[in-house]
Design a protein around this motif. Structure first.
Motif, PDB file in Angstrom:
ATOM      1  N   ALA A 463       0.857  -1.188   0.000  1.00 59.13           N
ATOM      2  CA  ALA A 463       0.000   0.000   0.000  1.00 59.13           C
ATOM      3  C   ALA A 463       0.885   1.226   0.000  1.00 59.13           C
ATOM      4  N   GLN A 464       0.421   2.304  -0.626  1.00 55.54           N
ATOM      5  CA  GLN A 464       1.236   3.523  -0.629  1.00 55.54           C
ATOM      6  C   GLN A 464       0.379   4.778  -0.642  1.00 55.54           C
ATOM      7  N   ARG A 465       0.993   5.847  -0.176  1.00 56.28           N
ATOM      8  CA  ARG A 465       0.400   7.190  -0.179  1.00 56.28           C
ATOM      9  C   ARG A 465       1.487   8.193  -0.551  1.00 56.28           C
ATOM     10  N   LEU A 466       1.065   9.374  -0.981  1.00 51.26           N
ATOM     11  CA  LEU A 466       2.001  10.463  -1.233  1.00 51.26           C
ATOM     12  C   LEU A 466       1.746  11.578  -0.228  1.00 51.26           C
ATOM     13  N   GLY A 467       2.794  11.982   0.471  1.00 49.42           N
ATOM     14  CA  GLY A 467       2.699  13.098   1.407  1.00 49.42           C
ATOM     15  C   GLY A 467       3.606  14.226   0.956  1.00 49.42           C
ATOM     16  N   ARG A 468       3.273  15.451   1.345  1.00 52.46           N
ATOM     17  CA  ARG A 468       4.113  16.597   0.968  1.00 52.46           C
ATOM     18  C   ARG A 468       5.359  16.672   1.854  1.00 52.46           C
ATOM     19  N   LYS A 469       6.450  17.120   1.253  1.00 53.36           N
ATOM     20  CA  LYS A 469       7.703  17.272   1.990  1.00 53.36           C
ATOM     21  C   LYS A 469       7.837  18.685   2.533  1.00 53.36           C
ATOM     22  N   VAL A 470       8.576  18.827   3.620  1.00 51.84           N
ATOM     23  CA  VAL A 470       8.893  20.154   4.155  1.00 51.84           C
ATOM     24  C   VAL A 470       9.782  20.868   3.146  1.00 51.84           C
ATOM     25  N   CYS A 471       9.481  22.135   2.864  1.00 53.71           N
ATOM     26  CA  CYS A 471      10.263  22.930   1.915  1.00 53.71           C
ATOM     27  C   CYS A 471      11.711  23.048   2.406  1.00 53.71           C
ATOM     28  N   THR A 472      12.647  22.661   1.563  1.00 50.30           N
ATOM     29  CA  THR A 472      14.066  22.706   1.969  1.00 50.30           C
ATOM     30  C   THR A 472      14.606  24.130   2.007  1.00 50.30           C
ATOM     31  N   GLU A 473      13.908  25.062   1.340  1.00 52.80           N
ATOM     32  CA  GLU A 473      14.381  26.449   1.314  1.00 52.80           C
ATOM     33  C   GLU A 473      14.101  27.188   2.620  1.00 52.80           C
ATOM     34  N   CYS A 474      13.017  26.824   3.299  1.00 48.63           N
ATOM     35  CA  CYS A 474      12.621  27.609   4.483  1.00 48.63           C
ATOM     36  C   CYS A 474      12.368  26.741   5.708  1.00 48.63           C
ATOM     37  N   ARG A 475      12.863  25.512   5.704  1.00 49.01           N
ATOM     38  CA  ARG A 475      12.566  24.646   6.838  1.00 49.01           C
ATOM     39  C   ARG A 475      13.320  25.102   8.080  1.00 49.01           C
ATOM     40  N   THR A 498      14.609  15.017  20.173  1.00 50.96           N
ATOM     41  CA  THR A 498      15.220  15.138  18.850  1.00 50.96           C
ATOM     42  C   THR A 498      14.683  16.375  18.137  1.00 50.96           C
ATOM     43  N   GLN A 499      15.124  16.563  16.897  1.00 52.80           N
ATOM     44  CA  GLN A 499      14.684  17.714  16.115  1.00 52.80           C
ATOM     45  C   GLN A 499      13.663  17.297  15.073  1.00 52.80           C
ATOM     46  N   PHE A 500      12.526  18.018  15.056  1.00 54.11           N
ATOM     47  CA  PHE A 500      11.566  17.910  13.975  1.00 54.11           C
ATOM     48  C   PHE A 500      11.753  19.153  13.108  1.00 54.11           C
ATOM     49  N   TYR A 501      11.131  19.140  11.923  1.00 56.14           N
ATOM     50  CA  TYR A 501      11.237  20.301  11.036  1.00 56.14           C
ATOM     51  C   TYR A 501       9.858  20.740  10.563  1.00 56.14           C
ATOM     52  N   LYS A 502       9.734  22.044  10.324  1.00 57.77           N
ATOM     53  CA  LYS A 502       8.518  22.596   9.715  1.00 57.77           C
ATOM     54  C   LYS A 502       8.928  23.726   8.786  1.00 57.77           C
ATOM     55  N   GLY A 503       8.115  23.990   7.784  1.00 59.69           N
ATOM     56  CA  GLY A 503       8.413  25.058   6.830  1.00 59.69           C
ATOM     57  C   GLY A 503       7.879  26.387   7.324  1.00 59.69           C
ATOM     58  N   ARG A 504       8.718  27.401   7.261  1.00 57.13           N
ATOM     59  CA  ARG A 504       8.302  28.742   7.665  1.00 57.13           C
ATOM     60  C   ARG A 504       7.372  29.364   6.622  1.00 57.13           C
ATOM     61  N   GLY A 505       7.628  29.015   5.358  1.00 56.56           N
ATOM     62  CA  GLY A 505       6.873  29.608   4.252  1.00 56.56           C
ATOM     63  C   GLY A 505       7.744  30.587   3.503  1.00 56.56           C
ATOM     64  N   CYS A 506       7.909  30.364   2.200  1.00 54.80           N
ATOM     65  CA  CYS A 506       8.732  31.254   1.392  1.00 54.80           C
ATOM     66  C   CYS A 506       8.182  31.268  -0.037  1.00 54.80           C
ATOM     67  N   ALA A 507       8.813  32.073  -0.887  1.00 53.99           N
ATOM     68  CA  ALA A 507       8.339  32.182  -2.266  1.00 53.99           C
ATOM     69  C   ALA A 507       8.457  30.847  -3.001  1.00 53.99           C
ATOM     70  N   ALA A 508       9.487  30.054  -2.667  1.00 52.21           N
ATOM     71  CA  ALA A 508       9.706  28.782  -3.366  1.00 52.21           C
ATOM     72  C   ALA A 508       8.551  27.818  -3.169  1.00 52.21           C
ATOM     73  N   CYS A 509       7.909  27.859  -1.991  1.00 50.14           N
ATOM     74  CA  CYS A 509       6.815  26.921  -1.703  1.00 50.14           C
ATOM     75  C   CYS A 509       5.461  27.631  -1.659  1.00 50.14           C
ATOM     76  N   SER A 510       5.398  28.844  -2.231  1.00 49.87           N
ATOM     77  CA  SER A 510       4.158  29.642  -2.224  1.00 49.87           C
ATOM     78  C   SER A 510       3.629  29.828  -0.801  1.00 49.87           C
ATOM     79  N   PHE A 511       4.550  29.915   0.149  1.00 51.89           N
ATOM     80  CA  PHE A 511       4.242  30.182   1.556  1.00 51.89           C
ATOM     81  C   PHE A 511       3.366  29.127   2.206  1.00 51.89           C
TER      82      PHE A 511
END
Length: 580
Positions: A463-475, A498-511
């Motif tokens: 079984a599989q699903r597609l999830g969005r990745k955290v933007c590498t430009e603004c993580r 440990t460290q988790f990551y989240k995207g701040r939002g930038c032009a590359a990922c349309s915020f």
């Protein structure tokens, strides 16, 4: 007492300050003030135009005067999503330019940062806190013309060109290359003699490709017509052309995909092929009559974006080893399950690509054939003429195949022939629409396949699903404890804090903070123990428990491991998976 012009004290003060700063001389200031009289041009712009100061000197001075940062706009590449936050008419009215967005803050380039009306209007319409930066009036005007007129509002400008005569003429365009479905959109320039509808459609297609969209939706409603892009699995509104252009736009799409523009009562399917230098991009077109007009959906099939390397799809090491082992077996059945748009086709093509060799006769039955694979015999299913999955499969068995790919197991007949092929010395790949791997067993039995045939033919279910990745430009990293994932079904690995990551939002990922997608896999090899449970017609929960005891990671667990790896977020994993 005479009436005082409001701009005069400010200009006089600015001029005096420039003189005091030594940037201009008194006589130069008088000359600039005389030139400015009776115009709406700012004193600074007049001084720059007369070459009495340069733009860098002026913006540096204004920055010091107002106590806010300055910005150079000439080389700045602004994301179209940012530009759409402030309409062109507002940008031109106040001579402001949106530059970037971070969370709930919008950076706004202004020639006059003291203009509270501009600040209030932009803040109100965007619902964002406005952070002004200063730039010269001339540079803002040039930037408005360059950014708005060449990007977002190029479409608006095209729309304003359209007249009723031009709209009606679009439907009778007759061009051999267009009729063949091959239109070189990328090389078409916005020449004056082109029909504006053609330019509008071309620009939307190019915009969708540049933004990495997978689908374009052209949707008619009672009073509006809107266009949406699906980017990383989520729909985003792009623009809304006037409702009166709807028929012309849909007709243009039909012409490009060789469909019947006169037929508006039944669904139609077609393809468009675009060329960009040596790169070819296909669009799969579906047109569907709705109560307010015809809706068109274009699926973008970009061969260059197709990832056929199994090691780069997102498998963990153990799952990849299990999958690669079974796809090299001489016979048996491999099933990949998941909803539409979960990446099943990409995984199937990657598997076929991995085992493809001159020694194998590989045959596929697909509806539709999305990508052409070198060295693979691909058949397009067409139910209307009787070329069904079942009939194609029966024909395949007379074609001496080694590997068979069945695009989808829809009915009992197709399932029966596939399993028969798997039992008679062929490796069979197929897909099903089930929520997870264990429930696939129950689905096959419910369809009418005897448990002993399921147990003896199946090699592996995935079984599989597609999830969005955290933007590498603004993580951005943040501290969290691995134990916080346990309520969602995570099995502790001993990482602790440990460290988790989240995207701040930038032009590359349309915020959005998310850009790109990663696949989550639940790989269940059909072992001897699981075969025994299938033969006993055991419950799905028992099969799942056995598979997990043998090391299977559920979709949710696979996703949470991606969270620990910094690839995605907890919220995204919860969005695309269900709790076990």
């Amino acid at each position: 007492m005479g009436q005082i012009r409001l701009g005069q004290p400010v200009n006089r003060r600015l001029g005096d300050l420039l003189v005091a700063e030594g940037l201009v001389k008194q006589e130069q200031l008088q000359r600039a003030l005389a030139e400015q009289k009776g115009t709406t041009e700012k004193l600074g712009s007049v001084l720059v135009r007369l070459k009495l100061v340069n733009e860098e000197q002026l913006t540096g001075f204004l920055s010091r005067q107002y106590g806010i940062p300055s910005i150079t706009l000439s080389q700045l590449d602004i994301d179209p999503g940012i530009l759409r936050l402030v309409p062109p008419q507002i940008a031109k009215k106040y001579e402001v330019l949106p530059v970037k967005r971070a969370a709930n803050t919008l950076t706004l380039a202004m020639a006059d940062p003291t203009n509270v009306f501009a600040l209030d209007d932009v803040s109100f319409m965007t619902n964002l806190q406005v952070l002004p930066v200063v730039a010269s009036q001339a540079s803002i005007r040039r930037a408005i013309e360059r950014n708005y007129d060449s990007q977002g509002t190029a479409i608006t400008d095209v729309l304003t060109e359209l007249s009723e005569d031009q709209v009606s003429n679009v439907e009778v365009v007759d061009d051999d290359e267009e009729r063949s479905g091959k239109v070189d959109v990328f090389e078409l320039k916005e020449s004056a003699d082109e029909a504006p509808v053609v330019k509008l459609v071309n620009m939307v297609l190019v915009d969708a490709i540049q933004k990495g969209a997978s689908d374009i939706h052209w949707e008619p409603y009672e009073k509006v017509f809107r266009i949406r892009f699906r980017i990383d699995g989520v729909l985003h509104e792009s623009l809304s052309p006037p409702k009166r252009l709807e028929a012309a736009i849909i007709s243009r799409l039909k012409i490009m995909s060789s469909l019947d523009i006169a037929e508006r009562r039944v669904p139609q399917d077609g393809r468009i092929k675009l060329r960009h230098h040596t790169r070819e991009i296909d669009f799969r077109v579906s047109v569907l009559p709705t109560i307010f007009g015809e809706k068109a959906v274009l699926r973008i099939l970009d061969k260059d974006a197709l990832q056929l390397d199994l090691t780069k799809l997102g498998f963990d090491a153990g799952s990849l080893e299990q999958f690669e082992k079974v796809i090299r077996q001489p016979y048996g059945m491999i099933l990949i399950t998941g909803p539409t748009g979960s990446g099943k086709t990409t995984t199937l093509y990657s598997a076929i690509h991995t085992i493809n060799s001159p020694a194998h006769n590989i045959m596929t039955a697909e509806d539709p054939v999305e990508y052409n694979l070198k060295g693979v015999n691909q058949v397009q299913i067409n139910d209307s003429i009787g070329r069904t999955f079942a009939s194609a499969l029966r024909a395949f068995l007379r074609q001496d195949p080694d590997v068979i790919l069945v695009g989808e197991t829809r009915d009992l007949e197709t399932a029966q022939i596939s399993i028969r092929a798997a039992l008679t010395g062929h490796l069979v790949f197929s897909t099903l629409h089930t929520n997870d791997s264990p429930s696939t067993i129950a689905r096959l039995i419910d369809m009418g396949i005897p448990p002993f045939l399921v147990a003896s033919s199946l090699l592996l279910v995935m079984a599989q699903r597609l999830g969005r990745k955290v933007c590498t430009e603004c993580r951005e990293p943040y501290e969290a404890d691995e134990e916080s994932l346990v309520p969602y079904g995570h099995v502790l690995t001993g990482l602790g804090r440990t460290q988790f990551y989240k995207g701040r939002g930038c032009a590359a990922c349309s915020f959005t903070g998310m850009k790109g997608r990663v696949a989550l896999y639940e790989v269940m090899p059909v072992t001897q123990e699981i075969r025994g449970l299938i033969l006993k017609n055991a419950a799905v929960t028992d099969i799942r428990a056995m598979a997990q005891a043998q090391g299977m990671k559920t979709l949710r667990q696979a996703g949470l491991l991606k969270v620990l790896a910094g690839t995605t977020t907890v919220e995204e994993v919860l969005r695309v998976t269900v709790a076990e």
